[in-house]
Enzyme design. Structure first.
Site, PDB file in Angstrom:
ATOM      1  N   LYS A 274       3.519  14.095  -6.223  1.00 49.83           N
ATOM      2  CA  LYS A 274       2.350  13.317  -5.799  1.00 49.83           C
ATOM      3  C   LYS A 274       2.517  12.979  -4.328  1.00 49.83           C
ATOM      4  O   LYS A 274       3.502  12.358  -3.937  1.00 49.83           O
ATOM      5  CB  LYS A 274       2.237  12.031  -6.626  1.00 49.83           C
ATOM      6  CG  LYS A 274       1.235  11.003  -6.062  1.00 49.83           C
ATOM      7  CD  LYS A 274       1.113   9.763  -6.933  1.00 49.83           C
ATOM      8  CE  LYS A 274       0.278   8.668  -6.253  1.00 49.83           C
ATOM      9  NZ  LYS A 274       0.157   7.435  -7.073  1.00 49.83           N
ATOM     10  N   ASP A 279      -2.342   4.879  -0.178  1.00 47.48           N
ATOM     11  CA  ASP A 279      -3.153   4.528  -1.339  1.00 47.48           C
ATOM     12  C   ASP A 279      -3.712   3.118  -1.184  1.00 47.48           C
ATOM     13  O   ASP A 279      -3.041   2.136  -1.475  1.00 47.48           O
ATOM     14  CB  ASP A 279      -2.300   4.633  -2.613  1.00 47.48           C
ATOM     15  CG  ASP A 279      -3.091   4.284  -3.874  1.00 47.48           C
ATOM     16  OD1 ASP A 279      -4.340   4.221  -3.787  1.00 47.48           O
ATOM     17  OD2 ASP A 279      -2.455   4.097  -4.930  1.00 47.48           O
ATOM     18  N   LYS A 286      -7.036  -2.265  -3.585  1.00 50.72           N
ATOM     19  CA  LYS A 286      -5.871  -3.079  -3.904  1.00 50.72           C
ATOM     20  C   LYS A 286      -5.930  -4.399  -3.144  1.00 50.72           C
ATOM     21  O   LYS A 286      -6.519  -4.468  -2.076  1.00 50.72           O
ATOM     22  CB  LYS A 286      -4.588  -2.337  -3.473  1.00 50.72           C
ATOM     23  CG  LYS A 286      -4.215  -1.152  -4.335  1.00 50.72           C
ATOM     24  CD  LYS A 286      -2.917  -0.522  -3.847  1.00 50.72           C
ATOM     25  CE  LYS A 286      -2.534   0.685  -4.687  1.00 50.72           C
ATOM     26  NZ  LYS A 286      -2.196   0.366  -6.075  1.00 50.72           N
ATOM     27  N   ASP A 297       3.522   6.156  -1.074  1.00 44.37           N
ATOM     28  CA  ASP A 297       2.940   6.717  -2.293  1.00 44.37           C
ATOM     29  C   ASP A 297       2.963   8.251  -2.271  1.00 44.37           C
ATOM     30  O   ASP A 297       2.447   8.901  -3.162  1.00 44.37           O
ATOM     31  CB  ASP A 297       1.507   6.190  -2.457  1.00 44.37           C
ATOM     32  CG  ASP A 297       1.063   6.153  -3.915  1.00 44.37           C
ATOM     33  OD1 ASP A 297       1.939   6.162  -4.808  1.00 44.37           O
ATOM     34  OD2 ASP A 297      -0.159   6.114  -4.161  1.00 44.37           O
ATOM     35  N   ASP A 356      -8.211   3.631  -8.226  1.00 47.06           N
ATOM     36  CA  ASP A 356      -6.797   3.387  -7.888  1.00 47.06           C
ATOM     37  C   ASP A 356      -5.850   4.154  -8.822  1.00 47.06           C
ATOM     38  O   ASP A 356      -4.651   4.221  -8.572  1.00 47.06           O
ATOM     39  CB  ASP A 356      -6.519   1.882  -7.942  1.00 47.06           C
ATOM     40  CG  ASP A 356      -5.228   1.504  -7.238  1.00 47.06           C
ATOM     41  OD1 ASP A 356      -4.673   2.354  -6.516  1.00 47.06           O
ATOM     42  OD2 ASP A 356      -4.783   0.350  -7.413  1.00 47.06           O
ATOM     43  N   GLU A 358      -5.314   7.210  -8.967  1.00 45.92           N
ATOM     44  CA  GLU A 358      -5.630   8.453  -8.263  1.00 45.92           C
ATOM     45  C   GLU A 358      -4.538   9.505  -8.361  1.00 45.92           C
ATOM     46  O   GLU A 358      -4.793  10.697  -8.255  1.00 45.92           O
ATOM     47  CB  GLU A 358      -5.941   8.144  -6.786  1.00 45.92           C
ATOM     48  CG  GLU A 358      -4.732   8.059  -5.857  1.00 45.92           C
ATOM     49  CD  GLU A 358      -3.757   6.944  -6.190  1.00 45.92           C
ATOM     50  OE1 GLU A 358      -4.165   5.991  -6.882  1.00 45.92           O
ATOM     51  OE2 GLU A 358      -2.581   7.032  -5.790  1.00 45.92           O
ATOM     52  N   ARG A 360      -2.740  10.607 -10.808  1.00 47.43           N
ATOM     53  CA  ARG A 360      -2.901  11.543 -11.935  1.00 47.43           C
ATOM     54  C   ARG A 360      -4.007  12.554 -11.663  1.00 47.43           C
ATOM     55  O   ARG A 360      -3.945  13.683 -12.142  1.00 47.43           O
ATOM     56  CB  ARG A 360      -3.162  10.732 -13.224  1.00 47.43           C
ATOM     57  CG  ARG A 360      -4.423   9.921 -13.214  1.00 47.43           C
ATOM     58  CD  ARG A 360      -4.428   8.814 -14.261  1.00 47.43           C
ATOM     59  NE  ARG A 360      -3.584   7.689 -13.889  1.00 47.43           N
ATOM     60  CZ  ARG A 360      -3.378   6.616 -14.640  1.00 47.43           C
ATOM     61  NH1 ARG A 360      -3.944   6.521 -15.833  1.00 47.43           N
ATOM     62  NH2 ARG A 360      -2.605   5.636 -14.232  1.00 47.43           N
TER      63      ARG A 360
HETATM   64  N1  BES Z   1       0.515   4.244  -6.307  1.00 46.85           N
HETATM   65  C1  BES Z   1       0.157   3.369  -7.356  1.00 46.85           C
HETATM   66  C2  BES Z   1       1.353   2.951  -8.223  1.00 46.85           C
HETATM   67  C3  BES Z   1       2.410   2.140  -7.531  1.00 46.85           C
HETATM   68  C4  BES Z   1       2.362   0.767  -7.546  1.00 46.85           C
HETATM   69  C5  BES Z   1       3.467   2.757  -6.909  1.00 46.85           C
HETATM   70  C6  BES Z   1       3.345   0.022  -6.925  1.00 46.85           C
HETATM   71  C7  BES Z   1       4.444   2.023  -6.279  1.00 46.85           C
HETATM   72  C8  BES Z   1       4.393   0.662  -6.298  1.00 46.85           C
HETATM   73  C9  BES Z   1      -0.869   4.041  -8.259  1.00 46.85           C
HETATM   74  O1  BES Z   1      -1.733   4.918  -7.624  1.00 46.85           O
HETATM   75  C10 BES Z   1      -1.705   2.965  -8.848  1.00 46.85           C
HETATM   76  O2  BES Z   1      -2.411   2.324  -8.115  1.00 46.85           O
HETATM   77  N2  BES Z   1      -1.625   2.788 -10.151  1.00 46.85           N
HETATM   78  C11 BES Z   1      -2.357   1.783 -10.834  1.00 46.85           C
HETATM   79  C12 BES Z   1      -2.957   2.404 -12.074  1.00 46.85           C
HETATM   80  C13 BES Z   1      -3.979   1.536 -12.755  1.00 46.85           C
HETATM   81  C14 BES Z   1      -5.202   1.397 -11.886  1.00 46.85           C
HETATM   82  C15 BES Z   1      -4.326   2.173 -14.082  1.00 46.85           C
HETATM   83  C16 BES Z   1      -1.397   0.659 -11.193  1.00 46.85           C
HETATM   84  O3  BES Z   1      -0.237   0.941 -11.533  1.00 46.85           O
HETATM   85  O4  BES Z   1      -1.798  -0.493 -11.102  1.00 46.85           O
HETATM   86 ZN    ZN Z   2      -1.041   5.789  -5.924  1.00 44.87          ZN
HETATM   87 MN    MN Z   3      -3.427   3.928  -6.835  1.00 46.56          MN
END
Ligand code: BES
Ligand code: ZN
Ligand code: MN
Length: 510
Positions: A274, A279, A286, A297, A356, A358, A360
């Site tokens: 990824k 992000d 966020k 990210d 968010d 994203e 996947r």
């Molecule tokens: N890049 C983030 C996950 C992340 C969070 C990585 C903190 C490193 C530190 C990912 O893209 C994300 O935002 N995931 C969301 C998914 C949710 C919206 C289903 C999350 O984990 O909150």
């Molecule tokens: Zn992300």
């Molecule tokens: Mn995200």
């Protein structure tokens, strides 16, 4: 820092470091020094609280009779438990200590024990640990005072025979170079590293014999990569799909398969990362606090880069494809909206309920491309995919999701050997149902519970039947808030050593 291997027993200048087994008997290397210093070392030792305890450092400054600045006696712990990994940690901690003391030169003697690593192996791993810990990302610090900078310039490792130690170290140094490639690119901010500049950095690996192929938005559109492209459409930076190729087995495979259909021998492994270069969350934006973290990210793609550098550097006999899905996730007038439905390259449609989630979406098309184009025998993906994995496993262990028990066992074992631990998480139909959508084939979020598993279930929908696949959720381990023995705080490169080891143990020359 320059590392060398020497046979000299009594260096005249700088600091001298000798290992001490539990119980605290002076090793041969230190006995001579002790004599020259009129017994200062054994006297210091008699006042130590727990002599020889692993990691404890007893410091004797400028002992009379010696021209050395310091003698450090470092505890090695129980002889039977001393491993290459312990020695790396010791090497790392010593490098940090010597820097903190302001030493510019040091000579390290590794004491060995029957049944443990040989003196040469011990020396090479001490050096490797010191090297890994000495990494620093300081290119943007222009006003740092000299006495805050690392002081250690020369590190000599005392061994019986230099040639075998050097040979072991050479291989390890290539892995360290890969680790540093990853740490460098992951540390860079998002105004410097975006999809196209990431590709530019990757081009530097061509000199190692790695081949590159790059798809831009036009090419990806042709391939129907609506999932990946949707994530990048709010950014002014063009999305990229980067393919790196290391054909370490090419010659062998060719001669083997002459006249026959190309067998499994030449079939590559695929490592998919990824690479969200920033992000923001997109329209599902966020919160401000901590958003700066999202410059890393692209950690999964960073590991792909470093791993390829390590494999090519040490000329590994294996064919590996590295694929990086590179996009920036921004809110914008042209950004995708919650509720949008996109069509992935696999043909499956996705309702994007949260912009968010994203990573996947990016991986869906990157995984698909890896399989359609390269027919890999195994796929491993790495992604800073979910905050939920940090809730489950914290900041030291990565989540492992897989459709294959053998692959899971191999990866877990490799992780253990290099101290990049994995923990296998559950998958299954009941979780898969959580991402069914009323409007499309699936939705990109699964609700409040088991967030890391529903993300993995989403990815699995893009893995073709019969392909062994593992997904490593490295969100918790890509960045470290604190110094660790072989990992200074910051970008860790977690995954490079693990996959290098996994390939070495299971796929080289096969
Ligand atoms: N890049 C983030 C996950 C992340 C969070 C990585 C903190 C490193 C530190 C990912 O893209 C994300 O935002 N995931 C969301 C998914 C949710 C919206 C289903 C999350 O984990 O909150
Ligand atoms: Zn992300
Ligand atoms: Mn995200």
């Amino acid at each position: 820092m320059r590392i060398s291997f020497v046979t000299e027993k009594q260096p005249k200048s700088g600091a001298v470091v000798a290992g001490l087994g539990e119980g605290g008997k002076l090793p041969a290397a230190a006995k001579e020094l002790d004599k020259a210093a009129g017994g200062a070392l054994s006297r210091a030792l008699s006042h130590a609280r727990s002599p020889g305890k692993r990691g404890d450092i007893l410091e004797v400054t400028a002992p009379g009779g010696l021209s050395n600045s310091r003698v450090l006696l470092v505890g090695l712990g129980k002889p039977a438990e001393l491993t290459a990994r312990n020695l790396e940690d010791l090497g790392g901690s010593l490098a940090a200590k010597l820097n903190a003391l302001g030493e510019s030169e040091a000579t390290l003697f590794g004491t060995t024990f029957a049944g443990g690593p040989s003196a040469e192996e011990a020396g090479a791993h001490l050096a490797f640990g010191a090297l890994l810990r000495s990494y620093r990302f300081d290119k943007y610090r222009t006003t740092e005072k000299a006495d805050a900078k690392p002081s250690l310039k020369k590190l000599a490792i005392g061994v019986e025979k230099t040639a075998p130690a050097k040979r072991i170290y050479d291989g390890l140094e290539k892995v360290a170079a890969g680790v540093f490639t990853t740490r460098d690119i992951v540390s860079e901010p998002a105004n410097i590293i975006y999809p196209k500049s990431f590709v530019q950095e990757a081009k530097k690996l061509e000199k190692l014999g790695i081949k590159l192929q790059v798809l831009g938005e036009k090419e990806m559109k042709k391939l129907g990569m609506g999932a990946l492209l949707g994530v990048g459409q709010g950014s002014i930076r063009e999305s990229q799909l980067l393919v790196l190729r290391w054909d370490g087995l090419a010659e062998k495979a060719k001669s083997k398969s002459q006249g026959k259909s190309p067998g499994k021998a030449g079939q590559p492994l695929a490592i998919v990362g990824k690479g969200v270069t920033f992000d923001t969350g997109g329209i599902s934006i966020k919160p401000a606090a901590g958003m700066g973290d999202m410059k890393w990210d692209m950690g999964g793609a960073g590991v792909v880069l470093g791993l390829m550098a390590a494999l090519a550097g040490r000329k590994a006999k294996v064919n590996v494809i590295g694929i990086c899905g590179l996009v920036e996730n921004m809110p914008d007038g042209n950004a995708q909206r919650p509720g949008d439905i996109v069509t992935s390259a696999s043909g499956q449609t996705i309702e994007v309920l949260n912009t968010d989630a994203e990573g996947r979406l990016v991986l869906a098309d990157a995984l698909w491309y890896a399989q359609e184009k390269f027919k890999p025998k195994t796929i491993v993906d790495l992604a800073t995919l979910t905050g939920a994995i940090m809730v489950s496993l914290g900041r030291s262990t990565a989540g492992l999701f897989s459709n294959d028990d053998d692959l899971s066992t191999q990866l877990t074992a490799a992780g253990k050997e290099v101290s990049e631990p994995l923990w296998r998480m559950p998958m299954g139909e009941e979780y898969d149902r959580m991402i069914d959508s009323d409007a499309a084939d699936m939705k990109n979020i699964g609700g409040r519970w088991a967030g890391s598993t529903t993300a993995a279930q989403f990815l699995q929908r893009f893995v073709q039947k019969g392909t062994p696949w593992a997904h490593l959720d490295i969100a918790g381990v890509t960045w470290s808030e604190k110094d660790q023995p072989t990992v200074p705080k910051g970008a860790t490169a977690f995954g490079v050593r693990l996959l290098d080891r996994w390939i070495r143990d299971n796929h080289e020359g096969k």
